[in-house]
Scaffold this motif. Sequence first.
Motif, PDB file in Angstrom:
ATOM      1  N   SER A 157      60.690  23.198  10.903  1.00  0.00           N
ATOM      2  CA  SER A 157      60.104  22.103  10.136  1.00  0.00           C
ATOM      3  C   SER A 157      61.217  21.223   9.567  1.00  0.00           C
ATOM      4  O   SER A 157      62.395  21.614   9.550  1.00  0.00           O
ATOM      5  N   ASP A 172      61.632  20.560   6.495  1.00  0.00           N
ATOM      6  CA  ASP A 172      62.158  21.233   5.309  1.00  0.00           C
ATOM      7  C   ASP A 172      63.210  22.274   5.701  1.00  0.00           C
ATOM      8  O   ASP A 172      64.253  22.405   5.051  1.00  0.00           O
ATOM      9  N   GLN A 173      62.944  23.014   6.761  1.00  0.00           N
ATOM     10  CA  GLN A 173      63.915  24.009   7.218  1.00  0.00           C
ATOM     11  C   GLN A 173      65.212  23.343   7.670  1.00  0.00           C
ATOM     12  O   GLN A 173      66.297  23.865   7.431  1.00  0.00           O
ATOM     13  N   PHE A 208      65.689  30.928  10.933  1.00  0.00           N
ATOM     14  CA  PHE A 208      64.715  29.900  11.310  1.00  0.00           C
ATOM     15  C   PHE A 208      64.465  29.881  12.812  1.00  0.00           C
ATOM     16  O   PHE A 208      63.390  29.484  13.257  1.00  0.00           O
ATOM     17  N   ASN A 247      52.894  37.729  12.569  1.00  0.00           N
ATOM     18  CA  ASN A 247      53.603  36.936  11.566  1.00  0.00           C
ATOM     19  C   ASN A 247      53.563  35.447  11.904  1.00  0.00           C
ATOM     20  O   ASN A 247      54.118  35.010  12.901  1.00  0.00           O
ATOM     21  N   HIS A 248      52.890  34.674  11.058  1.00  0.00           N
ATOM     22  CA  HIS A 248      52.916  33.212  11.193  1.00  0.00           C
ATOM     23  C   HIS A 248      52.585  32.610   9.824  1.00  0.00           C
ATOM     24  O   HIS A 248      52.248  33.324   8.869  1.00  0.00           O
ATOM     25  N   GLU A 249      52.679  31.288   9.729  1.00  0.00           N
ATOM     26  CA  GLU A 249      52.596  30.635   8.417  1.00  0.00           C
ATOM     27  C   GLU A 249      51.225  30.757   7.764  1.00  0.00           C
ATOM     28  O   GLU A 249      51.096  30.564   6.555  1.00  0.00           O
ATOM     29  N   ALA A 250      50.179  31.052   8.534  1.00  0.00           N
ATOM     30  CA  ALA A 250      48.835  31.114   7.965  1.00  0.00           C
ATOM     31  C   ALA A 250      48.522  32.472   7.341  1.00  0.00           C
ATOM     32  O   ALA A 250      47.446  32.657   6.781  1.00  0.00           O
ATOM     33  N   ASN A 297      49.846  35.766   4.817  1.00  0.00           N
ATOM     34  CA  ASN A 297      50.763  36.256   3.803  1.00  0.00           C
ATOM     35  C   ASN A 297      50.960  37.757   4.006  1.00  0.00           C
ATOM     36  O   ASN A 297      50.060  38.548   3.735  1.00  0.00           O
ATOM     37  N   PRO A 345      61.830  36.695   8.524  1.00  0.00           N
ATOM     38  CA  PRO A 345      61.369  35.477   7.882  1.00  0.00           C
ATOM     39  C   PRO A 345      59.867  35.532   7.620  1.00  0.00           C
ATOM     40  O   PRO A 345      59.126  36.214   8.330  1.00  0.00           O
ATOM     41  N   LEU A 346      59.432  34.830   6.572  1.00  0.00           N
ATOM     42  CA  LEU A 346      58.040  34.723   6.121  1.00  0.00           C
ATOM     43  C   LEU A 346      57.552  35.964   5.383  1.00  0.00           C
ATOM     44  O   LEU A 346      56.735  35.860   4.473  1.00  0.00           O
ATOM     45  N   ARG A 362      57.283  38.864   2.710  1.00  0.00           N
ATOM     46  CA  ARG A 362      57.744  39.132   1.344  1.00  0.00           C
ATOM     47  C   ARG A 362      58.041  40.621   1.284  1.00  0.00           C
ATOM     48  O   ARG A 362      57.130  41.453   1.219  1.00  0.00           O
TER      49      ARG A 362
END
Length: 562
Positions: A19, A21-22, A46, A339-342, A344, A357-358, A360
Amino acid sequence: MNEVKSPLGELLVGKGVISADQLRIALTEQRKSSLALGQELVRLGFVSDATLREALSENLEQDAVDLAHVLPTANAVALIPKDMAKRHLLLPLSLDPASGQLRIAMANPKNLVALDQLRALLRNAYQLEPVLAAEADILRAIEQHYGYELSLDGILHEIETGQLDYASLSSQLAEYSQPVVRLIDALLADAVHRGASDMHFEPEAHFVRIRYRIDGVLRQIRSLHKTYWPAMVVRLKVISGMNIAETRAPQDGRISLSIAGRPLDFRVATQPTLHGENLVLRILDKQKGLLKLEELGLPDDSLGVLKRMMARPEGIILVTGPTGSGKTTTLYSLLSHLNHEAVNIMTLEDPVEYPLPLLRQTSVSEKIDFAGGIRAMLRQDPDLILIGEIRDQDTAEMALRAAMTGHQVYSTLHTHSAIGAIPRLLDMGILPDILAGNIIGIVAQRLLRRLCPHCKQPDTASAAERALLGRDDDAALPIWRARGCARCDEHGYRGRLAVLEILKPDEALDELIARRATPRELRLQAESSGFRPLAGDAIRRVLEGATSLEEAQRVVDLTERR
């Protein structure tokens, strides 16, 4: 050299790989580290080396190569010295004597200084054909294909002839000029080079035994005189952050190093013994430990069952097996697939082994235990929760509570089989009514050594072996056996593969769980629904020629019902 069509960052953003931002974060960090933008993006997690290699190849209109699937020729490697290859991050791949063309893998094919020095070294006798490769892959390949010249013997000779004062040596270990410092560094590098997962330093009455666990089996590598050990143990404690004055109580520590271009972590544990402190180091290689779901080697039907289990929105998935059976690797393969942005994804581990990454990720500590950590995570709006291990009733109850309240939970459990996980949870005090309907699936696994593809030899199974393999007829049954060659260090095996059994409870099995049925009843019901035990998967691997019958017998009980 072709001109760059567009800046790398804009290219990656345009392709949707990162992205905007990244990219801004990477550019900010790049000003601090002075790394190339691509290296910084990989360091931040990333992009992967493979993704970056493809993007650079397109951006530079330059051919790219994956060094994991390329074998450099000896005549090409002989043309360029190892120190020059490491200095300029390049690796000679092949030489065509007829055309005089030398193909070279480079981390930066636009490095004109390196290309000019190569032409001067070769007196313009060859036409250079640079291709793109990842920096870490080049460093690893250099160590592999130039011959690994371990300096252990030279260091030991220096110690033996230097008349070192071992009583005062521990106070001087900060200086790299000390041979014991270099001895420890050489041993750590040697273990990584050999593909070890653990290092054992074991003091005896008159010597120190050094063993590596390679492909799940311990191998003795060295035996050193006992007088070396006081300085060696102090050095290991210093770099792992332990108290060097404490020798009568167990301690834990951690070492972070970069070897052959790869960031590595070593988990260190000491144990007082009769002849001194025993040290074991677990080697954590982030790049080596993460596999895609498709790389687990499952047959299509088992892979389909696993994907259907992961598609269920709530419940718990357990991975079982003894220590060192690859449970964590399998769990991370499942999480990487999801694992993807949608989503948590939150984890609670002891400790965090592979940062992703992503995710927690939280380590268990004196202030955070598993049960308390799960309570805290449930207030963080998670979709998926990974619990490193279910060890007690409190952790089990909190994990099941999370599974019952709309979360998907992943965890490990120490049992010998998938069926055995159910009585184990009941023994912890979990009510059968809670277990029934909330277990999505249970995966039990083991790791078998893979036969070396270069030296494995065909054979025919004997009558007793055919019986073990479930073939009661007299027909000839071809199998493969280990032999040993230079490429597998004369052991006959190279690498490991997973054998698994997957239990996906249905309504009938849930009813048996609810009324506390015996393990035999659970097993018979599971088998009637298509459940295949570990022995069946191990036999499949033997018949495929991936491993030997001797290796399968070493790890799995082939006499269990198939």
